[in-house]
Motif scaffolding. Structure first.
Motif, PDB file in Angstrom:
ATOM      1  N   VAL A   1       0.845  -1.195   0.000  1.00 21.90           N
ATOM      2  CA  VAL A   1       0.000   0.000   0.000  1.00 21.90           C
ATOM      3  C   VAL A   1       0.878   1.241   0.000  1.00 21.90           C
ATOM      4  N   ARG A   2       0.726   2.049  -1.032  1.00 22.87           N
ATOM      5  CA  ARG A   2       1.483   3.295  -1.128  1.00 22.87           C
ATOM      6  C   ARG A   2       0.520   4.449  -1.332  1.00 22.87           C
ATOM      7  N   VAL A   3       0.838   5.566  -0.732  1.00 22.85           N
ATOM      8  CA  VAL A   3      -0.036   6.738  -0.796  1.00 22.85           C
ATOM      9  C   VAL A   3       0.505   7.738  -1.808  1.00 22.85           C
ATOM     10  N   ASP A   4      -0.357   8.207  -2.680  1.00 22.49           N
ATOM     11  CA  ASP A   4      -0.044   9.266  -3.641  1.00 22.49           C
ATOM     12  C   ASP A   4      -0.549  10.572  -3.032  1.00 22.49           C
ATOM     13  N   LEU A   5       0.357  11.335  -2.423  1.00 27.27           N
ATOM     14  CA  LEU A   5      -0.059  12.539  -1.716  1.00 27.27           C
ATOM     15  C   LEU A   5      -0.679  13.562  -2.663  1.00 27.27           C
ATOM     16  N   ARG A   6      -0.247  13.565  -3.920  1.00 23.66           N
ATOM     17  CA  ARG A   6      -0.838  14.498  -4.883  1.00 23.66           C
ATOM     18  C   ARG A   6      -2.322  14.167  -5.093  1.00 23.66           C
TER      19      ARG A   6
ATOM     20  N   VAL B   1      -4.219  12.541  -2.864  1.00 22.00           N
ATOM     21  CA  VAL B   1      -4.875  12.866  -1.589  1.00 22.00           C
ATOM     22  C   VAL B   1      -5.209  14.350  -1.550  1.00 22.00           C
ATOM     23  N   LYS B   2      -4.252  15.173  -1.978  1.00 23.89           N
ATOM     24  CA  LYS B   2      -4.471  16.616  -1.989  1.00 23.89           C
ATOM     25  C   LYS B   2      -5.596  16.988  -2.950  1.00 23.89           C
ATOM     26  N   ALA B   3      -5.632  16.362  -4.119  1.00 24.61           N
ATOM     27  CA  ALA B   3      -6.681  16.670  -5.095  1.00 24.61           C
ATOM     28  C   ALA B   3      -8.062  16.327  -4.527  1.00 24.61           C
ATOM     29  N   ARG B   4      -8.167  15.197  -3.850  1.00 26.29           N
ATOM     30  CA  ARG B   4      -9.445  14.827  -3.230  1.00 26.29           C
ATOM     31  C   ARG B   4      -9.825  15.854  -2.175  1.00 26.29           C
ATOM     32  N   LYS B   5      -8.853  16.230  -1.360  1.00 28.07           N
ATOM     33  CA  LYS B   5      -9.092  17.231  -0.316  1.00 28.07           C
ATOM     34  C   LYS B   5      -9.530  18.556  -0.914  1.00 28.07           C
ATOM     35  N   ASN B   6      -8.846  18.990  -1.957  1.00 30.46           N
ATOM     36  CA  ASN B   6      -9.176  20.270  -2.584  1.00 30.46           C
ATOM     37  C   ASN B   6     -10.594  20.281  -3.149  1.00 30.46           C
ATOM     38  N   ALA B   7     -11.015  19.153  -3.703  1.00 34.20           N
ATOM     39  CA  ALA B   7     -12.361  19.084  -4.280  1.00 34.20           C
ATOM     40  C   ALA B   7     -13.422  19.220  -3.193  1.00 34.20           C
ATOM     41  N   VAL B   8     -13.192  18.576  -2.064  1.00 36.81           N
ATOM     42  CA  VAL B   8     -14.146  18.672  -0.950  1.00 36.81           C
ATOM     43  C   VAL B   8     -14.189  20.102  -0.412  1.00 36.81           C
ATOM     44  N   VAL B   9     -13.023  20.702  -0.256  1.00 37.30           N
ATOM     45  CA  VAL B   9     -12.937  22.074   0.249  1.00 37.30           C
ATOM     46  C   VAL B   9     -13.629  23.047  -0.695  1.00 37.30           C
ATOM     47  N   GLU B  10     -13.364  22.907  -1.990  1.00 34.46           N
ATOM     48  CA  GLU B  10     -13.936  23.829  -2.969  1.00 34.46           C
ATOM     49  C   GLU B  10     -15.461  23.772  -2.963  1.00 34.46           C
ATOM     50  N   ARG B  11     -16.023  22.571  -2.819  1.00 38.57           N
ATOM     51  CA  ARG B  11     -17.477  22.469  -2.756  1.00 38.57           C
ATOM     52  C   ARG B  11     -18.028  23.219  -1.555  1.00 38.57           C
ATOM     53  N   SER B  12     -17.382  23.068  -0.424  1.00 31.08           N
ATOM     54  CA  SER B  12     -17.849  23.745   0.787  1.00 31.08           C
ATOM     55  C   SER B  12     -17.685  25.252   0.671  1.00 31.08           C
TER      56      SER B  12
ATOM     57  N   GLU C   1      -0.683  21.745   1.540  1.00 31.74           N
ATOM     58  CA  GLU C   1      -0.365  21.933   0.122  1.00 31.74           C
ATOM     59  C   GLU C   1       0.760  21.034  -0.366  1.00 31.74           C
ATOM     60  N   LEU C   2       1.329  20.209   0.504  1.00 34.18           N
ATOM     61  CA  LEU C   2       2.396  19.304   0.071  1.00 34.18           C
ATOM     62  C   LEU C   2       1.871  18.315  -0.964  1.00 34.18           C
ATOM     63  N   GLU C   3       2.705  18.008  -1.951  1.00 35.44           N
ATOM     64  CA  GLU C   3       2.358  17.018  -2.963  1.00 35.44           C
ATOM     65  C   GLU C   3       3.310  15.839  -2.972  1.00 35.44           C
ATOM     66  N   GLU C   4       4.390  15.932  -2.213  1.00 31.59           N
ATOM     67  CA  GLU C   4       5.332  14.830  -2.051  1.00 31.59           C
ATOM     68  C   GLU C   4       5.448  14.513  -0.565  1.00 31.59           C
ATOM     69  N   LEU C   5       5.480  13.228  -0.249  1.00 30.34           N
ATOM     70  CA  LEU C   5       5.554  12.834   1.158  1.00 30.34           C
ATOM     71  C   LEU C   5       6.893  13.223   1.766  1.00 30.34           C
ATOM     72  N   PRO C   6       6.896  13.818   2.951  1.00 25.76           N
ATOM     73  CA  PRO C   6       8.154  14.055   3.658  1.00 25.76           C
ATOM     74  C   PRO C   6       8.843  12.725   3.970  1.00 25.76           C
TER      75      PRO C   6
ATOM     76  N   PHE D   1       0.452   7.881   5.997  1.00 22.83           N
ATOM     77  CA  PHE D   1       0.749   8.131   4.590  1.00 22.83           C
ATOM     78  C   PHE D   1       2.061   7.463   4.178  1.00 22.83           C
ATOM     79  N   GLY D   2       2.951   7.257   5.147  1.00 21.53           N
ATOM     80  CA  GLY D   2       4.202   6.575   4.851  1.00 21.53           C
ATOM     81  C   GLY D   2       5.460   7.301   5.267  1.00 21.53           C
ATOM     82  N   SER D   3       5.336   8.477   5.872  1.00 19.40           N
ATOM     83  CA  SER D   3       6.507   9.220   6.334  1.00 19.40           C
ATOM     84  C   SER D   3       7.005   8.672   7.665  1.00 19.40           C
ATOM     85  N   GLU D   4       8.309   8.772   7.879  1.00 18.93           N
ATOM     86  CA  GLU D   4       8.799   8.636   9.252  1.00 18.93           C
ATOM     87  C   GLU D   4       8.350   9.879  10.011  1.00 18.93           C
ATOM     88  N   VAL D   5       7.957   9.713  11.263  1.00 18.87           N
ATOM     89  CA  VAL D   5       7.431  10.838  12.030  1.00 18.87           C
ATOM     90  C   VAL D   5       7.988  10.829  13.440  1.00 18.87           C
ATOM     91  N   THR D   6       8.420  11.993  13.876  1.00 22.94           N
ATOM     92  CA  THR D   6       8.781  12.210  15.277  1.00 22.94           C
ATOM     93  C   THR D   6       7.943  13.370  15.792  1.00 22.94           C
TER      94      THR D   6
END
Length: 458
Positions: free
Chosen positions: A76-81, A83-94, A164-169, A191-196
């Protein structure tokens, strides 16, 4: 050019549009001024985009857990671009829905630009002067940038810019273990980033009871999130294309090497450029506008609603601010802020939901109380879903038998909390819920059980 109105609403967040429409449909001539995006923080950089992204992260997490449920989803790999497009569409409708609603309302004039006071009854927007007998401020808040060593030497993200990120940290360091920091830390780990995640306090979500913080800590560790608490001297450094986040002031102390840093240490009200002094409106030392129980500022005809008044920075409380003001002004009601119970959720997975007093607050106030608590490992629905982190905890006044507060952390906690809140708002004793029959199998069905197992709080 001068324009006269009955009311001016500044800001199109959660309280502003509803208030403007309510006043306009009541026959008043209203101006709503918005300098940027309709819908405010919630629609554009808060609830709507983040919960949309949380849903994407949750889906990826469940797919990776396929073997726990008898299937395999592969790598399973996440395409952040995407994810962002889906998010933007929801935001724009609202966002477009809010703007269309306002512009289509009779008696409501929408003006785009920055508003600043010229007097207690007038505002300048560009070359225009707007006058009204009543002015309502719903200007919201923005991410707070701390005066942290190294802050001007490295790039950093806020809760707004990270959307607004399109590439995973590669490795995201989250500075701040509060509600915003915890949500983004878990989201990007899934999403797949290492996180601290770092916090100066001794535990994550430090405003919560220790048992709730412990669950969040346990969940995060299980998902591979590194946690650095008691980070008493956080500082930033740039080094060979990476960002180093220092935890202690001692140079020999460990540093976290990261590709991106998210600053999530609080918010600041958008009151700094309203020219409030000209109107005589007071602010506190953090820039918030103090209000009375009916949301009036110290200037009788000026009201402050939502995040900028410092009276709980949530979408639901901002909307309730609108309800209080509108009912009092238009219906002759006597609603007040003190009628409102503190209620909120932290939208990690599992979510944490709270209403009323926390256990440590009950202890600090010396209230004689009863407590009931049940772990999610003893809740059938949680076991069936394979989500057994967390608990249900309810506190009851020993004398009145009314519920003082409750904390739920587990699957569906953000929904189940409402039946407890309703009982509290109805000022009914805990026995009302204890004797209720709830649907099986649900998480909420254990609320009556917990209330049937109350013991003295020691």
């Amino acid at each position: 050019m001068k324009q006269s109105f009955d009311a001016i609403v500044v800001g199109a967040g959660q309280a502003g549009p509803s208030l403007a429409v309510r006043l306009a449909t009541g026959g008043q001539k209203v101006a709503l001024v918005e300098r940027h995006l309709f819908g405010g923080t919630c629609v554009n950089t808060g609830c709507t985009p983040t919960k949309t992204m949380v849903a994407s992260a949750h889906a990826a997490h469940l797919a990776r857990r396929g073997p726990d449920f008898g299937f395999t989803a592969g790598d399973v790999r996440v395409d952040l671009r995407a994810v962002k497009a889906r998010k933007n569409a929801v935001v724009e409708r609202s966002r477009s829905g809010v703007e269309k609603w306002l512009r289509g309302t009779e008696n409501c004039t929408v003006i785009q630009g920055h508003a600043a006071f010229e007097s207690p009854r007038s505002l300048r927007v560009g070359d225009d002067i707007l006058e009204a007998d009543q002015i309502f401020l719903n200007v919201g808040a923005r991410p707070l940038i701390p005066d942290m060593p190294g802050i001007g030497t490295v790039p950093y993200l806020t809760s707004t810019s990270i959307l607004e990120l399109e590439e995973l940290p590669r490795h995201l360091a989250v500075v701040g273990g509060g509600y915003v920091g915890c949500e983004f830390a878990q989201m990007f780990r899934r999403f797949g980033s290492e996180v601290t995640i770092l916090d100066m306090h001794g535990r994550l979500a430090p405003r919560e009871d220790e048992d709730a913080s412990a669950v969040i800590h346990e969940v995060f560790k299980a998902e591979g999130i590194d946690i650095a608490v008691n980070a008493t001297c956080i500082h930033l450094e740039q080094s060979e294309g990476s960002i180093h986040v220092g935890i202690k002031c001692d140079e020999r102390a460990p540093h976290i090497e990261a590709s991106h840093v998210l600053l999530a240490i609080g918010r600041a009200p958008n009151t700094h450029d309203l020219n409030l002094a000209v109107a005589g409106v007071h602010t506190d030392d953090r820039g918030y506008i103090p209000v009375d129980e009916q949301l009036r500022t110290n200037v009788h005809n000026i009201f402050a609603l939502g995040d900028c008044n410092g009276r709980a920075a949530f979408t639901h409380t901002a909307y309730n601010d609108y309800e209080i003001v509108a009912d009092n002004l238009l219906n002759g009601a006597a609603r007040s802020l003190s009628d409102r119970l503190p209620i909120y959720a932290l939208f990690t997975d599992p979510p944490l939901a709270h209403v009323g007093l926390r256990e440590h607050e009950v202890r600090e106030r010396g209230i004689r109380a009863l407590i009931g608590k049940r772990a999610m490992t003893r809740v059938s629905r949680a076991i069936e879903k394979g989500e057994t982190f967390g608990f249900i905890k309810i506190l009851v006044d020993e004398h009145t038998q009314h519920i003082l507060g409750a904390t739920l952390i587990g699957p569906g906690a953000d929904e189940a909390i409402h039946c407890i809140a309703t009982c509290m708002y109805a000022r009914q004793p805990a026995s009302l819920l204890a004797h209720s029959v709830h649907i099986h199998p649900t998480v909420a069905e254990l609320i009556p059980t917990v209330l049937g197992e109350l013991k003295p709080l020691e």
